[in-house]
Scaffold this motif. Structure first.
Motif, PDB file in Angstrom:
ATOM      1  N   CYS A 177      -5.156  12.374  13.263  1.00  0.00           N
ATOM      2  CA  CYS A 177      -6.278  11.527  12.879  1.00  0.00           C
ATOM      3  C   CYS A 177      -7.417  11.689  13.881  1.00  0.00           C
ATOM      4  O   CYS A 177      -7.205  11.552  15.086  1.00  0.00           O
ATOM      5  CB  CYS A 177      -5.843  10.073  12.819  1.00  0.00           C
ATOM      6  SG  CYS A 177      -7.155   8.976  12.266  1.00  0.00           S
TER       7      CYS A 177
ATOM      8  N   ASP B 263      -2.546   5.947  -1.550  1.00  0.00           N
ATOM      9  CA  ASP B 263      -3.686   5.060  -1.775  1.00  0.00           C
ATOM     10  C   ASP B 263      -4.926   5.659  -1.095  1.00  0.00           C
ATOM     11  O   ASP B 263      -4.825   6.211  -0.004  1.00  0.00           O
ATOM     12  CB  ASP B 263      -3.370   3.684  -1.171  1.00  0.00           C
ATOM     13  CG  ASP B 263      -4.360   2.629  -1.611  1.00  0.00           C
ATOM     14  OD1 ASP B 263      -5.568   2.841  -1.410  1.00  0.00           O
ATOM     15  OD2 ASP B 263      -3.926   1.598  -2.147  1.00  0.00           O
ATOM     16  N   PRO B 264      -6.104   5.577  -1.711  1.00  0.00           N
ATOM     17  CA  PRO B 264      -7.309   6.154  -1.097  1.00  0.00           C
ATOM     18  C   PRO B 264      -7.709   5.478   0.210  1.00  0.00           C
ATOM     19  O   PRO B 264      -8.437   6.054   1.001  1.00  0.00           O
ATOM     20  CB  PRO B 264      -8.392   5.974  -2.153  1.00  0.00           C
ATOM     21  CG  PRO B 264      -7.827   5.174  -3.237  1.00  0.00           C
ATOM     22  CD  PRO B 264      -6.353   5.070  -3.051  1.00  0.00           C
ATOM     23  N   ARG B 265      -7.189   4.276   0.485  1.00  0.00           N
ATOM     24  CA  ARG B 265      -7.511   3.593   1.736  1.00  0.00           C
ATOM     25  C   ARG B 265      -6.680   4.105   2.915  1.00  0.00           C
ATOM     26  O   ARG B 265      -6.963   3.756   4.053  1.00  0.00           O
ATOM     27  CB  ARG B 265      -7.280   2.096   1.591  1.00  0.00           C
ATOM     28  CG  ARG B 265      -8.213   1.459   0.579  1.00  0.00           C
ATOM     29  CD  ARG B 265      -7.895   0.001   0.415  1.00  0.00           C
ATOM     30  NE  ARG B 265      -6.593  -0.113  -0.259  1.00  0.00           N
ATOM     31  CZ  ARG B 265      -5.889  -1.216  -0.349  1.00  0.00           C
ATOM     32  NH1 ARG B 265      -6.330  -2.312   0.204  1.00  0.00           N
ATOM     33  NH2 ARG B 265      -4.751  -1.245  -0.986  1.00  0.00           N
ATOM     34  N   VAL B 266      -5.661   4.903   2.650  1.00  0.00           N
ATOM     35  CA  VAL B 266      -4.784   5.406   3.703  1.00  0.00           C
ATOM     36  C   VAL B 266      -5.373   6.690   4.271  1.00  0.00           C
ATOM     37  O   VAL B 266      -5.771   7.587   3.545  1.00  0.00           O
ATOM     38  CB  VAL B 266      -3.371   5.669   3.148  1.00  0.00           C
ATOM     39  CG1 VAL B 266      -2.479   6.311   4.190  1.00  0.00           C
ATOM     40  CG2 VAL B 266      -2.762   4.384   2.646  1.00  0.00           C
ATOM     41  N   CYS B 267      -5.422   6.764   5.602  1.00  0.00           N
ATOM     42  CA  CYS B 267      -5.937   7.954   6.280  1.00  0.00           C
ATOM     43  C   CYS B 267      -4.893   9.069   6.178  1.00  0.00           C
ATOM     44  O   CYS B 267      -3.819   8.985   6.781  1.00  0.00           O
ATOM     45  CB  CYS B 267      -6.243   7.628   7.742  1.00  0.00           C
ATOM     46  SG  CYS B 267      -6.835   9.030   8.687  1.00  0.00           S
ATOM     47  N   LYS B 268      -5.204  10.091   5.427  1.00  0.00           N
ATOM     48  CA  LYS B 268      -4.251  11.193   5.243  1.00  0.00           C
ATOM     49  C   LYS B 268      -4.043  11.972   6.533  1.00  0.00           C
ATOM     50  O   LYS B 268      -2.958  12.466   6.804  1.00  0.00           O
ATOM     51  CB  LYS B 268      -4.737  12.144   4.141  1.00  0.00           C
ATOM     52  CG  LYS B 268      -5.057  11.498   2.810  1.00  0.00           C
ATOM     53  CD  LYS B 268      -3.922  10.675   2.259  1.00  0.00           C
ATOM     54  CE  LYS B 268      -4.182  10.176   0.869  1.00  0.00           C
ATOM     55  NZ  LYS B 268      -4.751   8.889   0.749  1.00  0.00           N
TER      56      LYS B 268
ATOM     57  N   VAL C 215       0.854  -1.177   0.000  1.00  0.00           N
ATOM     58  CA  VAL C 215       0.000   0.000   0.000  1.00  0.00           C
ATOM     59  C   VAL C 215       0.893   1.231   0.000  1.00  0.00           C
ATOM     60  O   VAL C 215       1.783   1.362   0.831  1.00  0.00           O
ATOM     61  CB  VAL C 215      -0.928   0.016   1.233  1.00  0.00           C
ATOM     62  CG1 VAL C 215      -1.797   1.254   1.236  1.00  0.00           C
ATOM     63  CG2 VAL C 215      -1.778  -1.231   1.257  1.00  0.00           C
TER      64      VAL C 215
END
Length: 60
Positions: A44, A32-37, A28
């Motif tokens: 977070c 990747d869009p699944r990663v919490c920016k 990953v």
């Protein structure tokens, strides 16, 4: 079994066989869009608000 083999077996048991990065199952990337920016920026909302959750197990 030599001492080197014994240490390798102990490390395999403790940390897994991919401890040196050979078995990198997760490919990953940070964009990747699944990663919490927000997590990448250390802000977070899931971590910040984790202590404010209502504990449903205490309510009866």
């Amino acid at each position: 079994m030599t001492a080197h083999d014994q240490m390798r077996a102990m490390l395999d048991q403790l940390m897994g066989t991919g401890r040196n990065g050979e078995n990198n199952r997760f490919h990953v990337k940070f964009n990747d869009p699944r990663v919490c920016k927000s997590f990448l920026l250390s802000c977070c909302p899931h971590e910040i608000l984790s202590s404010t959750k209502l504990q449903l197990s205490n309510i009866r």
